[in-house]
Design a protein around this motif. Structure first.
Motif, PDB file in Angstrom:
ATOM      1  N   LEU A 115      43.640   3.485   9.939  1.00 31.26           N
ATOM      2  CA  LEU A 115      43.965   4.483   8.912  1.00 31.26           C
ATOM      3  C   LEU A 115      42.690   5.064   8.309  1.00 31.26           C
ATOM      4  CD1 LEU A 115      45.964   5.997   7.124  1.00 31.26           C
ATOM      5  CD2 LEU A 115      45.866   4.120   5.518  1.00 31.26           C
ATOM      6  N   LEU A 116      41.739   4.191   7.952  1.00 31.80           N
ATOM      7  CA  LEU A 116      40.500   4.660   7.337  1.00 31.80           C
ATOM      8  C   LEU A 116      39.739   5.576   8.281  1.00 31.80           C
ATOM      9  CD1 LEU A 116      39.153   1.507   5.458  1.00 31.80           C
ATOM     10  CD2 LEU A 116      40.104   3.591   4.476  1.00 31.80           C
TER      11      LEU A 116
ATOM     12  N   VAL B 132      51.021   8.068   6.306  1.00 33.78           N
ATOM     13  CA  VAL B 132      49.759   8.795   6.144  1.00 33.78           C
ATOM     14  C   VAL B 132      49.041   8.898   7.485  1.00 33.78           C
ATOM     15  CG1 VAL B 132      47.535   8.817   4.976  1.00 33.78           C
ATOM     16  CG2 VAL B 132      49.576   8.105   3.747  1.00 33.78           C
TER      17      VAL B 132
ATOM     18  N   ILE C 101      41.445   8.948   8.478  1.00 28.88           N
ATOM     19  CA  ILE C 101      41.137   9.730   7.272  1.00 28.88           C
ATOM     20  C   ILE C 101      39.712  10.266   7.362  1.00 28.88           C
ATOM     21  CG2 ILE C 101      40.726   9.582   4.784  1.00 28.88           C
ATOM     22  CD1 ILE C 101      43.001   7.552   4.627  1.00 28.88           C
ATOM     23  N   GLY C 102      38.791   9.395   7.783  1.00 33.18           N
ATOM     24  CA  GLY C 102      37.388   9.791   7.871  1.00 33.18           C
ATOM     25  C   GLY C 102      37.173  10.930   8.855  1.00 33.18           C
TER      26      GLY C 102
ATOM     27  N   LEU D  79      52.852  -1.019   4.309  1.00 30.27           N
ATOM     28  CA  LEU D  79      52.655  -0.562   5.691  1.00 30.27           C
ATOM     29  C   LEU D  79      53.419   0.729   5.969  1.00 30.27           C
ATOM     30  CD1 LEU D  79      52.787  -3.731   7.926  1.00 30.27           C
ATOM     31  CD2 LEU D  79      50.848  -2.248   7.469  1.00 30.27           C
TER      32      LEU D  79
ATOM     33  N   GLY E 253      44.461  -1.195   9.034  1.00 35.29           N
ATOM     34  CA  GLY E 253      43.705  -0.625   7.915  1.00 35.29           C
ATOM     35  C   GLY E 253      42.516   0.171   8.414  1.00 35.29           C
ATOM     36  N   ILE E 254      41.819  -0.384   9.416  1.00 31.29           N
ATOM     37  CA  ILE E 254      40.631   0.307   9.937  1.00 31.29           C
ATOM     38  C   ILE E 254      41.043   1.606  10.641  1.00 31.29           C
ATOM     39  CG2 ILE E 254      38.759   0.124  11.628  1.00 31.29           C
ATOM     40  CD1 ILE E 254      38.703  -2.924  10.908  1.00 31.29           C
TER      41      ILE E 254
ATOM     42  N   VAL F  51      53.870   3.174   3.921  1.00 28.87           N
ATOM     43  CA  VAL F  51      53.041   4.265   3.400  1.00 28.87           C
ATOM     44  C   VAL F  51      51.869   4.502   4.344  1.00 28.87           C
ATOM     45  CG1 VAL F  51      51.728   5.077   1.420  1.00 28.87           C
ATOM     46  CG2 VAL F  51      53.707   3.617   1.061  1.00 28.87           C
ATOM     47  N   LEU F  52      51.260   3.401   4.784  1.00 23.84           N
ATOM     48  CA  LEU F  52      50.128   3.492   5.720  1.00 23.84           C
ATOM     49  C   LEU F  52      50.544   4.262   6.978  1.00 23.84           C
ATOM     50  CD1 LEU F  52      47.770   0.528   6.545  1.00 23.84           C
ATOM     51  CD2 LEU F  52      48.654   1.903   8.384  1.00 23.84           C
TER      52      LEU F  52
ATOM     53  N   ARG G  27      38.575  14.152   7.528  1.00 19.44           N
ATOM     54  CA  ARG G  27      37.700  14.655   6.471  1.00 19.44           C
ATOM     55  C   ARG G  27      36.465  15.333   7.083  1.00 19.44           C
ATOM     56  NH1 ARG G  27      36.975  16.641   1.874  1.00 19.44           N
ATOM     57  NH2 ARG G  27      34.938  16.307   0.970  1.00 19.44           N
TER      58      ARG G  27
ATOM     59  N   ASN H 233      46.746  -6.586  11.376  1.00 14.75           N
ATOM     60  CA  ASN H 233      46.837  -5.960  10.052  1.00 14.75           C
ATOM     61  C   ASN H 233      45.523  -5.316   9.665  1.00 14.75           C
ATOM     62  OD1 ASN H 233      49.411  -6.461   9.433  1.00 14.75           O
ATOM     63  ND2 ASN H 233      49.035  -8.019   7.886  1.00 14.75           N
ATOM     64  N   ALA H 234      44.436  -6.078   9.853  1.00 19.23           N
ATOM     65  CA  ALA H 234      43.113  -5.557   9.506  1.00 19.23           C
ATOM     66  C   ALA H 234      42.806  -4.320  10.337  1.00 19.23           C
ATOM     67  CB  ALA H 234      42.052  -6.631   9.718  1.00 19.23           C
TER      68      ALA H 234
END
Lengths: 326, 338
Positions: A308-309, A260, A312-313, A254, A305-306, A256-257, A316, A301-302
């Motif tokens: 962070l993704l 980022v 990133i998306g 976490l 993750g979403i 690291v998460l 990008r 927690n889930a």
């Protein structure tokens, strides 16, 4: 030309901060509506300020190594060992000096782990991922052999003050966390060491040839990381009134998460304390909000993750569009 | 002179170091406790290592391609739980379904990882930290953390099948578990693909230098799909093996061990920078970890110390390799070393 580049660099960093603030804003509104404003009550905010510092300090500890393009996987083990060291002193001495001695001993233990990591990374140039993976297992093993897998609990009230008391309504651990964040921000932004940390992450060879003592900078980065993990360990011990060799293993990835998410480039060179602070608040507000809503912490927690993704998306997509416009 | 050179070349291989360490360690332990070398203990050692062994093989493929996957424990947990749920709920008393279903689920989740890694262009360790949280968080939330007991009869009996059956001096029969067979088969298959198939060579090429591989006409997306789907499939298979060993399915049993399994793969000589690593090395790495754990038990040293030993070995081995590389670079460049 240089000033132009500088503005552009700050410009891109700002877009990250803006993105994070938008995320945070949406979350706060969403959770306030869902909890009918309960998240904004003084009691909820105080609970939040009690829960945030442990993860927050560990994330701050992860920040410096990640800026150099490295990583510190031994953070949680180090924090636990620091707590155990403090606990050993608290349970064997009883004078007035026991509490300060325990805190100092805990911090010194963590600094020693940091020195070890830093020496191997900077001296032999072993990839930080492997060194700290090894130290993680080693330090956890040492902690396990000391505690024999048991929990050490029950500390004097003077020690519990650190994790459980408030100062003018603000929880002590939160104040310590803020002080550490401020210290880290000044260190990274205003000192030669801080600037060399960023330089190490952007271009190691160029930094070496520009006269920076890369080895000593790298070493100090891991010492810094270790000592912040030590602070986290002492606060954890005080807040839970107990220590154990394998507390909080789930926190490791976490950290690291959160880094980022806060805009730290995993390859090194970019990242600010302010971005990471917003990321920590985002994570904690979802966790606290979910608890208030009676939802599972695992669902939070889930969601992390979403988040962070999607961050990133979005980044990008923005950068691809930016490249196309050019 | 020549023989000296050849010897040096031979000793550069991590596998040989590992093999020597493993043999010396085994000799020492069997000297202290002769029970170590009896086939009963060795068979048991292999049986317990099969789960980590299969996962480490999957991790090897990813490491060679230059990536790191930390979500495989969550993938295994999800695949295992769905398998258990389906066969118990629908009374499917078939071992074939119990093996193939988690492999299929793992592959799908691996595919998902591959697309994310390819399209976000962010290092796979970051992407898989996110998917680890998503997969495991959803699993524990949806399952409510409930355990699955009363697995079907064939499922329970399957773990008792032996590849080799022997009888010890007390008349109790023991043997090499069928689960070890899964490990051996996966190892052979992985070795064959990495060594003789075009896709296997491409994995090494991408890991060694992604840009050069791309310019040579290698489809990076296809390689990513292959490595992450393989990891997913192997995580699925490993989760079946773990369920066989435990005979109970818990959503929290596997997650949290990802870095320890990664350490075993790295110990076997797989580079975190990609481009190198071998099946033989990774098997030796897993065996070394298991032998250390087993020997401490046989020598009656508290089990806690085994982590201290493994941590020291990981740091020591990595330092040795880095030191050699530093010396080589220094000789090659003559003067300045960064």
């Amino acid at each position: 030309m240089l000033w132009f580049k500088k503005i552009r660099a700050t410009g891109t960093l700002d877009s990250q901060t803006v993105l994070l603030l938008v995320f945070l804003g949406v979350l706060v509104v969403l959770i306030s509506v869902l909890t009918q404003g309960r998240i904004l009550h003084a009691r909820s905010l105080q609970a939040l300020a009690f829960q945030l510092p442990v993860l927050g300090l560990l994330v701050l500890a992860q920040l410096a190594p990640m800026l150099t393009g490295g990583i510190d996987l031994s953070l949680i083990s180090t924090a636990n060992l620091a707590g155990i060291q403090a606990a050993l002193i608290l349970t064997s001495f009883s004078g007035w000096y026991a509490v300060p001695l325990a805190i100092i001993a805990g911090l010194v233990t963590a600094v020693m782990v940091g020195i070890f990591n830093g020496a191997v990374v900077s001296g032999i140039r072993v990839p930080p991922f492997i060194v700290t993976l090894g130290t993680m297992i080693l330090v956890r093993g040492i902690a396990l052999s000391i505690t024999k897998g048991r929990v050490i609990a029950g500390f004097p009230r003077e020690f519990l003050f650190l994790g459980g008391n408030t100062l003018a309504g603000v929880p002590m651990p939160f104040l310590i966390f803020l002080a550490c964040a401020l210290f880290l921000a000044v260190l990274l932004k205003q000192t030669a060491f801080g600037i060399s940390t960023y330089m190490l992450g952007s271009n190691l060879i160029a930094t070496t040839f520009s006269g920076v003592k890369t080895s000593s900078s790298l070493l100090r980065t891991y010492v810094l990381s270790g000592s912040l993990a030590g602070v986290a360990g002492v606060i954890m011990a005080s807040r839970f009134n107990a220590v154990q060799a394998d507390f909080g293993g789930a926190y490791l990835l976490l950290t690291v998460l959160a880094c980022v998410l806060g805009g730290v480039n995993p390859a090194g060179g970019f990242g600010k304390v302010s971005g990471v602070l917003i990321a920590i608040i985002i994570l904690q507000i979802t966790a606290t909000g979910f608890t208030l809503l009676g939802l599972s912490a695992h669902l939070a927690n889930a969601l992390w993750g979403i988040i962070l993704l999607s961050s990133i998306g979005i980044k990008r997509a923005v950068s691809v569009r930016g490249a196309e416009i050019k | 002179m020549l023989s000296n050179l050849r010897l040096k070349k031979l000793f550069r291989h991590t596998e040989l170091y590992l093999l020597v360490v493993l043999i010396l360690l085994s000799a020492l332990i069997s000297f202290l406790n002769p029970r170590f070398l009896c086939s009963e203990n060795l068979f048991d050692l292999l049986r317990v290592s099969a789960f980590i062994g299969i996962l480490a093989l999957g991790q090897l493929i990813i490491l060679i391609s230059g990536g790191i996957d930390v979500s495989f424990t969550a993938v295994a947990a999800v695949a295992q739980y769905i398998m258990g749920f389906v066969i118990v709920q629908h009374h499917i008393d078939s071992i074939v379904v119990a093996i193939l279903l988690p492999i299929a689920i793992g592959s799908v989740l691996g595919l998902f990882n591959a697309f994310l890694v390819y399209y976000t262009k962010v290092h796979s360790v970051i992407v898989t930290i996110a998917t680890l949280n998503v997969f495991h968080g959803m699993l524990v939330f949806l399952s409510g953390g409930r355990w699955i007991h009363n697995l079907p009869v064939t499922f329970r009996n399957f773990s008792r099948i032996k590849l080799v059956e022997l009888v010890n001096e007390r008349g109790v029969s023991y043997g090499l578990s069928v689960l070890v067979g899964f490990w051996i088969l996966t190892a052979l298959l992985t070795w064959f693909i990495l060594r003789y198939c075009a896709i296997g060579r491409k994995v090494y090429a991408v890991g060694g230098n992604p840009e050069a591989a791309r310019r040579a006409g290698i489809n990076i997306l296809r390689v990513q799909l292959f490595v992450f789907t393989s990891m997913g499939a192997l995580a699925g298979l490993a989760s079946f093996v773990q369920a066989q060993l435990a005979q109970i399915i818990q959503p929290n049993a596997i997650v949290g061990r990802e870095l320890d399994i990664l350490a075993a793969a790295i110990l076997g000589g797989a580079s975190v920078y990609g481009g190198s690593g071998s099946v033989f090395g990774v098997i030796l790495g897993v065996l070394l970890v298991s032998v250390i754990r087993n020997s401490l038990i046989l020598l009656r040293i508290p089990a806690y110390w085994h982590q201290v030993v493994i941590g020291l070995i990981v740091i020591g081995a990595a330092s040795l390799m880095a030191y050699q590389r530093k010396m080589r670079d220094r000789r090659a460049s003559g003067s300045v070393v960064v």
